[in-house]
Write an enzyme that holds these catalytic residues in place. Structure first.
Site, mmCIF file in Angstrom:
data_model
loop_
_atom_site.group_PDB
_atom_site.id
_atom_site.type_symbol
_atom_site.label_atom_id
_atom_site.label_comp_id
_atom_site.label_asym_id
_atom_site.label_seq_id
_atom_site.Cartn_x
_atom_site.Cartn_y
_atom_site.Cartn_z
ATOM 1 C CD1 TRP A 1 -2.049 -2.275 1.804
ATOM 2 C CD2 TRP A 1 -3.144 -1.209 0.190
ATOM 3 N NE1 TRP A 1 -3.125 -3.064 1.452
ATOM 4 C CE2 TRP A 1 -3.825 -2.425 0.467
ATOM 5 C CE3 TRP A 1 -3.668 -0.369 -0.793
ATOM 6 C CZ2 TRP A 1 -4.983 -2.825 -0.213
ATOM 7 C CZ3 TRP A 1 -4.825 -0.768 -1.468
ATOM 8 C CH2 TRP A 1 -5.464 -1.971 -1.177
ATOM 9 C CB SER A 2 0.459 4.544 1.648
ATOM 10 O OG SER A 2 -0.744 4.871 0.987
ATOM 11 C CB THR A 3 5.030 1.030 2.641
ATOM 12 O OG1 THR A 3 4.327 0.952 3.893
ATOM 13 C CG2 THR A 3 6.509 0.911 2.922
#
Length: 396
Positions: free
Chosen positions: A79-81
């Site tokens: 995801w947003s990592t």
């Protein structure tokens, strides 16, 4: 503990494999406790100090049926990592004098000037201050997979708030906005640029999207337990239109992220796939002040600029999920008083929806990557991640 050591802990759903320097035994303990006490299904954690790997652990299961063990080379959607590596692409171009963060976005992407956005700066994209947290018109998941359509709609829309005045988390749009600038300057989408400039030369097992040949080693994401759905609903119950657009247009979750369509697309804010080892290495570039694995990726000055704070505020999209104000640098979040990335307030990193995390602390030389497949209800600061981060700093 040697690199070949395998640890079996009573109460753990599956053996924990890998190596952990004795000095960082607390990290191993926190990792196994995540399985025992915090509902972990499958996961991996890696920690480097001054570029040396001191923790590299994995365990559990790659699927909900617990039929596939999590292996050393299991990859998973983080995801947003993913946003940290995408920010790195922009900083590489700026370091080479090809991109000016203080220039209008329209200088590189002329169509972006529509609806009064001619004064929106590149730094506003990196710091979630462009006012484009989500699209105004309905945007389906299939449309999200269309790069040209999604970027054209972003270029044509009016901002939700005055750009530059405060942050509003650009959950999905961040990758298209920063990514299109990267493409306009370099000629490559961010996934290809990252592969050419960083992951290829350094041998880092991380991709934006998932190559078809890697599907067999990808872990399946699993929704948060039903008992946590109420907490998850609270995170997403933001009344502001800018927040609704950011978090629900389109709505994505574990079921969507496990599909071939999601994995094949280029969604640089949310569909990076990699190992914990890979995440630690990518954030290790920042922790190493621009150098990792014997290669210099950024100049020290450029690496320092990543954490140049753009002003603290209560974020317009996810502010209700945090006590007090938060601050974003040029692409990554500062640890701040929340200690999201450890006790150093100037450490920085990025969390992924449901739990994953990349962390960089140049003062200690620490980088951390944590990846998992059983999603928790939070956008950031999952208790499993927090336990690992706390354990790292206790060991220093």
């Amino acid at each position: 503990m040697s690199a070949q050591e395998t640890q079996q802990t009573p109460g753990t759903p599956a053996p924990v494999h890998g190596h952990c320097d004795q000095r960082f035994a607390a990290v191993r303990e926190a990792f196994t406790e995540n399985f025992r006490e915090r509902g972990e299904l499958g996961a991996a954690v890696a920690v480097t100090v001054a570029g040396e790997t001191v923790v590299d652990l994995w365990g559990g299961w790659a699927d909900a049926a617990r039929a596939r063990p999590w292996e050393r080379d299991t990859v998973v959607n983080v995801w947003s990592t993913t946003k940290g590596p995408v920010a790195l692409c922009a900083h590489i171009l700026a370091d080479r004098g090809l991109l000016d963060f203080d220039a209008p976005v329209a200088a590189y992407w002329p169509e972006f000037a529509a609806e009064g956005k001619d004064k929106v700066l590149v730094r506003h994209l990196l710091s979630h201050r462009a006012g484009l947290s989500g699209l105004r018109e309905p945007h389906t998941l299939q449309e999200l997979y269309d790069w040209e359509l999604t970027t054209a709609r972003l270029a044509a829309m009016a901002p939700w708030w005055e750009p530059g005045t405060r942050s509003g988390y650009h959950a999905l749009t961040y990758g298209f906005l920063v990514g299109e600038v990267v493409r306009r300057v370099s000629g490559l989408l961010p996934g290809a640029f990252l592969a050419r400039e960083v992951t290829g030369p350094l041998g880092i097992d991380f991709t934006v999207g998932l190559p078809a040949g890697d599907a067999g080693r990808a872990a399946d994401l699993v929704h948060a337990p039903a008992a946590s759905r109420g907490e998850q609903a609270a995170v997403f119950s933001q009344p502001a239109p800018a927040a609704v657009a950011a978090l629900t247009n389109p709505m994505v979750g574990a079921a969507q992220a496990n599909t071939p369509g999601w994995r094949a697309a280029e969604i640089p804010a949310a569909n990076g796939h990699g190992t914990a080892r890979a995440v630690a290495a990518l954030y290790g570039v920042f922790a190493g002040r621009g150098a990792y694995g014997g290669r210099r990726i950024l100049s020290p000055r450029a690496a320092e600029r990543v954490r140049e704070g753009q002003g603290s505020c209560r974020d317009l999209v996810i502010g209700a999920g945090f006590e007090g104000e938060t601050e974003i640098g040029l692409g990554l979040w500062l640890s701040g008083p929340q200690r999201s990335y450890g006790p150093n307030p100037r450490a920085f990193g990025h969390d992924g929806f449901g739990g994953s995390c990349g962390l960089a602390d140049p003062e200690t030389g620490v980088s951390l990557g944590y990846v998992m497949n059983r999603m928790g209800p939070r956008i950031a600061d999952d208790p499993r991640k927090t336990a690992l981060v706390d354990a790292v700093y206790r060991a220093l």
